[in-house]
Design an enzyme around this catalytic site. Structure first.
Site, PDB file in Angstrom:
ATOM      1  N   ASP A 155       0.819  -1.214   0.000  1.00 34.92           N
ATOM      2  CA  ASP A 155       0.000   0.000   0.000  1.00 34.92           C
ATOM      3  C   ASP A 155       0.855   1.267   0.000  1.00 34.92           C
ATOM      4  O   ASP A 155       0.555   2.238   0.688  1.00 34.92           O
ATOM      5  CB  ASP A 155      -0.944  -0.013   1.206  1.00 34.92           C
ATOM      6  N   TYR A 156       1.964   1.261  -0.768  1.00 33.63           N
ATOM      7  CA  TYR A 156       2.695   2.520  -0.948  1.00 33.63           C
ATOM      8  C   TYR A 156       1.834   3.482  -1.757  1.00 33.63           C
ATOM      9  O   TYR A 156       1.190   3.084  -2.726  1.00 33.63           O
ATOM     10  CB  TYR A 156       4.016   2.261  -1.670  1.00 33.63           C
ATOM     11  N   GLU A 157       1.839   4.761  -1.354  1.00 34.95           N
ATOM     12  CA  GLU A 157       0.991   5.746  -2.016  1.00 34.95           C
ATOM     13  C   GLU A 157       1.751   6.958  -2.534  1.00 34.95           C
ATOM     14  O   GLU A 157       1.196   7.759  -3.283  1.00 34.95           O
ATOM     15  CB  GLU A 157      -0.137   6.173  -1.068  1.00 34.95           C
ATOM     16  N   GLN A 158       3.029   7.115  -2.140  1.00 29.74           N
ATOM     17  CA  GLN A 158       3.899   8.162  -2.681  1.00 29.74           C
ATOM     18  C   GLN A 158       5.198   7.509  -3.140  1.00 29.74           C
ATOM     19  O   GLN A 158       5.683   6.579  -2.505  1.00 29.74           O
ATOM     20  CB  GLN A 158       4.214   9.239  -1.644  1.00 29.74           C
TER      21      GLN A 158
END
Length: 307
Positions: A155-158
Site C-alpha cells: 500500500d505505498y501511495e507516494q
C-alpha cells in the site's frame, strides 16, 4: 478421420492459447472479507471486530514501513529494512495466535507503506533494487514469523522511484517470500491517482500472476459517487488489473467514495448478481470501533450468502 484430427488439433491449440489470467477472470463471487487494523492507535483489538464464521476473514495490520523506528524523532527511509508501525500494544504475536486459534476462518497479514507516518508522507525510495529486495526479504521474514502472519499487502501511495524500480522491488519481494514459504498470499492496494496507477499497473503487467488480490481503494473517488458510477469504476479497474480479483471497498467513517449508507451495498448486490463480487475490504477497524462495526456485520452477511 482427417477432419476429426484437424478439429482435435484446433481445439487443443485454442485451449493452449487461453492464459491462466483469462481463466482466473471467469466470473465468480467470493466470500472474502478483509479489514485493515492498528494504524490509528486507538486501542482496537482483533477480538473487538465481529467475525462471521461463514466468510474468509483477513485482518491486515497497518503498517510495516521501511523507515526508522517509531520511537525516534525523525523517520527516514531505511532501504527495505522494515519496522512495525501498528499499535503493537494491542496487536501482539500472542493476539494473532489467539484470534486464529479461536476462528479457523481467520488469516492475518501486514500491509507495507501506507500514506503517512507522524503526519508526513511515506515514500517508496529504494537505494537500489538489489539492496532493497535483500533487506526487505530479511526484515519482513523476521516480522512475519514473529507475528505468525500469512501474507502481505502493498500500500505505498507516494513514490520517489520510477515504475520500473517499484515493479522489480515489489515483484521480487513477493515471489521470494512465496518461494521461501514465508507467505501464502499477496495483495496490492492501488487507488485513483495517476502516479500510483502507473506504478501498480506496471507491477501488475510483470507480476500479476503472483498477486492474489487487488484491494482497490474505491473510496479514493469523490463522495458524490453514485451506484452507477461506482459500477463503472469497478469495470475500469477490472480492466486495468485484468484477470485479477478486484475487491470493492468503503471507508467506515464514510468520508470518501460510495459510502456504506449511500448505495455501497446496492452496488455489491448488483455485482453479486453478475458473479463479480470478489470480496469486500474496509478501512478501517480503528474507525469502526466507536460505532460497533455495523457495516462490517452487513458486509460479511452479504458475502456469506454469495454463491
Amino acid at each position: 478421420m482427417d477432419l476429426l484430427k484437424l478439429f482435435i488439433s484446433l481445439f487443443i491449440l485454442q485451449a493452449l492459447c487461453i492464459s491462466p489470467r483469462s481463466m482466473q477472470a471467469a466470473a465468480q463471487n467470493s466470500k472474502l472479507f478483509r479489514e485493515y487494523i492498528g494504524a490509528q492507535f486507538n486501542n482496537v483489538k482483533f477480538s473487538d471486530v465481529p467475525i462471521n464464521p461463514d466468510v474468509e476473514f483477513h485482518f491486515i495490520l497497518a503498517f510495516a514501513i521501511d523507515y526508522s523506528s517509531p520511537s525516534t524523532s525523525s523517520n527516514f527511509p531505511t532501504n527495505g529494512k522494515f519496522n512495525i508501525f501498528w499499535d503493537e500494544q494491542y496487536l501482539t504475536p500472542a493476539h494473532v495466535s489467539s484470534i486464529k486459534s479461536r476462528h479457523s476462518n481467520v488469516k492475518v497479514g501486514l500491509s507495507l507503506g501506507g500514506a503517512t507516518v507522524g503526519g508526513k508522507p511515506v515514500y517508496f525510495k529504494p537505494s537500489s533494487v538489489d539492496s532493497w529486495v535483500s533487506n526487505a526479504v530479511t526484515s519482513l521474514t523476521k516480522i512475519i514469523k514473529q507475528f505468525h502472519l500469512d501474507g502481505i499487502d502493498v500500500d505505498y501511495e507516494q513514490f520517489s522511484a520510477d515504475p520500473d524500480s517499484f515493479t522489480h522491488c515489489i515483484g521480487r519481494l513477493i515471489t521470494t517470500l512465496k518461494n521461501n514459504g514465508v507467505i501464502s498470499y499477496a495483495s496490492i492496494a492501488p487507488y485513483n491517482d495517476d502516479q500510483a496507477q502507473s506504478h501498480y499497473k506496471a507491477l501488475w503487467r510483470s507480476y500479476g500472476h503472483h498477486i492474489d488480490y487487488v484491494n482497490f481503494q474505491f473510496y479514493s473517488y469523490d463522495t458524490s459517487t453514485t451506484v452507477t458510477q461506482f459500477l463503472k469504476y469497478f469495470e475500469e479497474q477490472s480492466s486495468n488489473y485484468e484477470g485479477g480479483k478486484v475487491l470493492v471497498s468503503f471507508l467506515s467513517h464514510e468520508s470518501g467514495g460510495l459510502a456504506p449508507n449511500k448505495g455501497f451495498f446496492t452496488a455489491c448486490e448488483r455485482l453479486k448478481s453478475q458473479h463479480k463480487l470478489h470480496g469486500i475490504f474496509v478501512w478501517c477497524a480503528d474507525d469502526s470501533l466507536a460505532n460497533g462495526f455495523p457495516y462490517e456485520k452487513k458486509a460479511q452477511s452479504l458475502l456469506a450468502s454469495a454463491s
